[in-house]
Design an enzyme around this catalytic site. Structure first.
Site, PDB file in Angstrom:
ATOM      1  CE1 TYR A   1      -3.938   2.020   0.304  1.00  0.00           C
ATOM      2  CE2 TYR A   1      -2.643   3.499   1.290  1.00  0.00           C
ATOM      3  CZ  TYR A   1      -3.749   3.294   0.910  1.00  0.00           C
ATOM      4  OH  TYR A   1      -4.802   4.280   0.743  1.00  0.00           O
TER       5      TYR A   1
ATOM      6  CG  PHE B   1      -6.363  17.774 -24.599  1.00  0.00           C
ATOM      7  CD1 PHE B   1      -6.245  17.158 -25.849  1.00  0.00           C
ATOM      8  CD2 PHE B   1      -6.678  17.095 -23.284  1.00  0.00           C
ATOM      9  CE1 PHE B   1      -6.740  15.980 -26.180  1.00  0.00           C
ATOM     10  CE2 PHE B   1      -7.064  15.723 -23.610  1.00  0.00           C
ATOM     11  CZ  PHE B   1      -7.067  15.053 -24.864  1.00  0.00           C
ATOM     12  CB  THR B   2     -11.329  17.611 -24.406  1.00  0.00           C
ATOM     13  OG1 THR B   2     -10.360  16.340 -24.276  1.00  0.00           O
ATOM     14  CG2 THR B   2     -11.574  17.670 -25.820  1.00  0.00           C
TER      15      THR B   2
ATOM     16  CG  ASP C   1      -0.804  18.130 -21.761  1.00  0.00           C
ATOM     17  OD1 ASP C   1      -0.161  16.855 -21.909  1.00  0.00           O
ATOM     18  OD2 ASP C   1      -1.782  18.392 -22.171  1.00  0.00           O
TER      19      ASP C   1
ATOM     20  CE  LYS D   1      -3.389  10.370 -24.631  1.00  0.00           C
ATOM     21  NZ  LYS D   1      -3.670  11.470 -23.720  1.00  0.00           N
TER      22      LYS D   1
ATOM     23  NE  ARG E   1      -9.653  15.078 -30.205  1.00  0.00           N
ATOM     24  CZ  ARG E   1     -10.554  14.876 -28.892  1.00  0.00           C
ATOM     25  NH1 ARG E   1     -11.870  15.097 -28.960  1.00  0.00           N
ATOM     26  NH2 ARG E   1      -9.986  14.292 -27.940  1.00  0.00           N
TER      27      ARG E   1
ATOM     28  CG  PHE F   1     -15.425  14.285 -27.497  1.00  0.00           C
ATOM     29  CD1 PHE F   1     -15.389  15.356 -26.528  1.00  0.00           C
ATOM     30  CD2 PHE F   1     -14.624  13.147 -27.351  1.00  0.00           C
ATOM     31  CE1 PHE F   1     -14.286  15.392 -25.617  1.00  0.00           C
ATOM     32  CE2 PHE F   1     -13.664  13.322 -26.386  1.00  0.00           C
ATOM     33  CZ  PHE F   1     -13.663  14.465 -25.665  1.00  0.00           C
TER      34      PHE F   1
HETATM   35  C1  LIG Z   1      -4.850  12.370 -23.335  1.00  0.00           C
HETATM   36  C2  LIG Z   1      -4.375  13.596 -23.028  1.00  0.00           C
HETATM   37  C3  LIG Z   1      -4.571  14.156 -21.785  1.00  0.00           C
HETATM   38  C4  LIG Z   1      -5.478  13.602 -20.712  1.00  0.00           C
HETATM   39  O1  LIG Z   1      -4.914  12.371 -20.392  1.00  0.00           O
HETATM   40  P1  LIG Z   1      -5.766  11.128 -20.021  1.00  0.00           P
HETATM   41  O2  LIG Z   1      -4.464   9.992 -19.652  1.00  0.00           O
HETATM   42  O3  LIG Z   1      -6.741  10.644 -20.912  1.00  0.00           O
HETATM   43  O4  LIG Z   1      -6.407  11.625 -18.632  1.00  0.00           O
HETATM   44  C5  LIG Z   1      -4.144  15.574 -21.759  1.00  0.00           C
HETATM   45  N1  LIG Z   1      -3.593  16.077 -22.556  1.00  0.00           N
HETATM   46  C6  LIG Z   1      -3.179  15.694 -23.772  1.00  0.00           C
HETATM   47  C7  LIG Z   1      -2.442  16.436 -24.779  1.00  0.00           C
HETATM   48  C8  LIG Z   1      -3.525  14.476 -24.091  1.00  0.00           C
HETATM   49  O5  LIG Z   1      -3.558  13.890 -25.446  1.00  0.00           O
END
Ligand SMILES: *Cc1c(COP(=O)(O)O)cnc(C)c1O
Length: 461
Positions: free
Chosen positions: A76, A128-129, A219, A262, A386, A452
């Site tokens: 933990y 970004f969303t 980011d 990613k 998109r 979306f």
């Molecule tokens: C995917 C993504 C996020 C969010 O990350 P999650 O792991 O999906 O929560 C933030 N910024 C960018 C540019 C992304 O591609």
């Protein structure tokens, strides 16, 4: 004279295990799409042949990563995998303090809550969303300061992810530096088509923000892909390794949010990294509320181990060369067919310009959503919208109508072959051939947040 033989890239790995796919008929796909309300997010993955919905959490892990999973220390508190990850984040990325989170948005939530006060302005190189939503939920307002070239899919400027420093200076003048807690800077700008920011621009951004005492939060979801483009395109970086370039990028920023799903080649995971002790201390308190204890942040020990190993693999030059090479291969195939795509080709996928592809469909009838549905119908290739659907609504309820109306063909890392790329391009070309007969759609169900993901549509007659 004999033409010199072309030197192709190839994958720096071989296949050890395969996942069998279900092939579908046109009739099955039509039924599946109707049941999904013409939203590719609502298809079952079993109904998909080649899945280009996203490059998020869809990578193939290496044998080393899988072996690492077996080394998971599921304590933990104080798991050894946390310490390994912390060491890797320090060594490869150069950030001082690490807070693991279940994925990128977990880090965005914590960071936004700590740094943003009601009425603050957060400038960024395109939204970004999830990032913007967390900024807004924390009481801030996002302001787009990306260069104008980024909004033009035809413009071939090599660094369309750059920040327009004049736009930033104007915001500072208008609101005052105190109202700007940080600049939200993304590498490989997702919504612009995976477009990179240059090192020169980053250095200038650092200089301006330093002068005004404003932080730069990175980011870094696709930082290694950005580094690849700097290596290929920016003077003085040809002989530097991706690893060196990544570290230099990060050195001009104060902290980062990361979706490890990613670049970092894992199926789940993320983190917040920060150089500032005070912010770290607060984040370490807050992560316990939202994610889990500060040494696991919602992840299993094995997940942290796979991430630590994946980060190392992601900054390997041969890996990145093949990764982006495959994306470029698909882009070139599409262009041969005359399909309008965002240029230059970005790092993680091909973005097809739906406004150009379906010029007879007005934006309020969702041309990109329509095109994504048609490509699925043709071949079972799943892509995503998109455009106006992803952009959502403003605080006052009006729709955002973004300049870019795109369909994203996102390529998972180390998953598909060159033959798959051929099938994708040919399928899109077939839809292109019959584009004049394609009609738009109307939205019949709209969720309140990030619509979306779950919106439903109907075809116009
Ligand atoms: C995917 C993504 C996020 C969010 O990350 P999650 O792991 O999906 O929560 C933030 N910024 C960018 C540019 C992304 O591609």
């Amino acid at each position: 004279m004999i033409k010199p033989i072309k030197k192709s890239w190839a994958e720096p790995y071989k296949i050890k295990m395969v996942e069998l796919l279900k092939m579908t008929t046109a009739r099955q796909r039509k039924k599946a799409l109707e049941e999904a309300g013409y939203n590719t997010f609502l298809l079952r993955s079993e109904e998909v042949y080649i899945d280009l919905l996203t490059d998020s959490g869809t990578s193939a892990m290496s044998d080393h990563q899988w072996a690492g999973m077996m080394l998971g220390d599921e304590a933990y508190a104080g798991s050894r995998n946390f310490y390994h990850l912390e060491e890797v984040v320090k060594d490869i990325y150069g950030y001082k303090y690490l807070i693991p989170t279940h994925q990128g948005r977990g880090a965005e939530n914590i960071l936004s809550k700590i740094l943003i006060k009601k009425g603050d302005i957060i400038p960024g190189n395109m939204y970004f969303t999830t990032t913007r939503l967390h900024q807004e939920l924390a009481g801030g307002k996002f302001e787009d300061i990306i260069i104008d070239e980024a909004h033009d899919p035809e413009n071939e400027f090599p660094f369309k992810g750059n920040v327009d420093l004049n736009k930033l200076e104007k915001l500072i003048k208008k609101y005052g530096a105190k109202k700007i807690p940080y600049v939200s800077m993304a590498t490989s700008v997702n919504m612009a088509g995976g477009q990179p920011i240059s090192m020169k621009n980053l250095k200038e951004l650092r200089a301006v923000t330093k002068k005004h005492g404003i932080r730069v939060i990175h980011d870094m979801t696709r930082v290694a892909e950005n580094a690849h483009f700097i290596q290929q395109r920016e003077k003085g970086y040809q002989t530097k390794s991706i690893k060196e370039i990544v570290k230099e990028i990060n050195s001009y920023t104060d902290g980062a949010t990361m979706s490890a799903k990613k670049d970092a080649l894992v199926n789940i995971g993320g983190f917040l990294a920060i150089n500032d002790w005070d912010v770290f201390e607060e984040a370490r308190n807050m992560v316990v509320v939202y994610e889990g204890l500060h040494t696991y942040g919602g992840l299993a020990g094995r997940d942290m181990e796979a991430m630590a190993i994946g980060i190392g693999e992601s900054v390997n030059d041969d890996h990145m060369h093949a990764r982006v090479g495959q994306v470029v291969y698909l882009g070139e195939k599409m262009m041969e067919f005359g399909i309008p795509i965002v240029k230059p080709v970005g790092g993680h996928g091909i973005f097809v310009d739906a406004k150009k592809f379906l010029p007879h469909i007005p934006q309020h009838q969702f041309p990109a959503q329509t095109l994504a549905a048609e490509v699925y119908l043709d071949s079972g290739v799943r892509t995503m919208e998109r455009g106006v659907v992803s952009a959502g609504r403003k605080a006052n309820g009006e729709n955002y109508f973004p300049k870019l109306e795109l369909v994203r063909f996102t390529i998972p890392r180390r998953v598909y072959t060159q033959a798959h790329m051929d099938v994708i391009a040919e399928s899109t070309a077939r839809v292109f051939e019959r584009r004049h007969h394609i009609k738009g759609m109307k939205m019949i169900y709209e969720p309140k947040y990030l619509r979306f993901f779950q919106a439903r549509f109907e075809k116009l007659k």
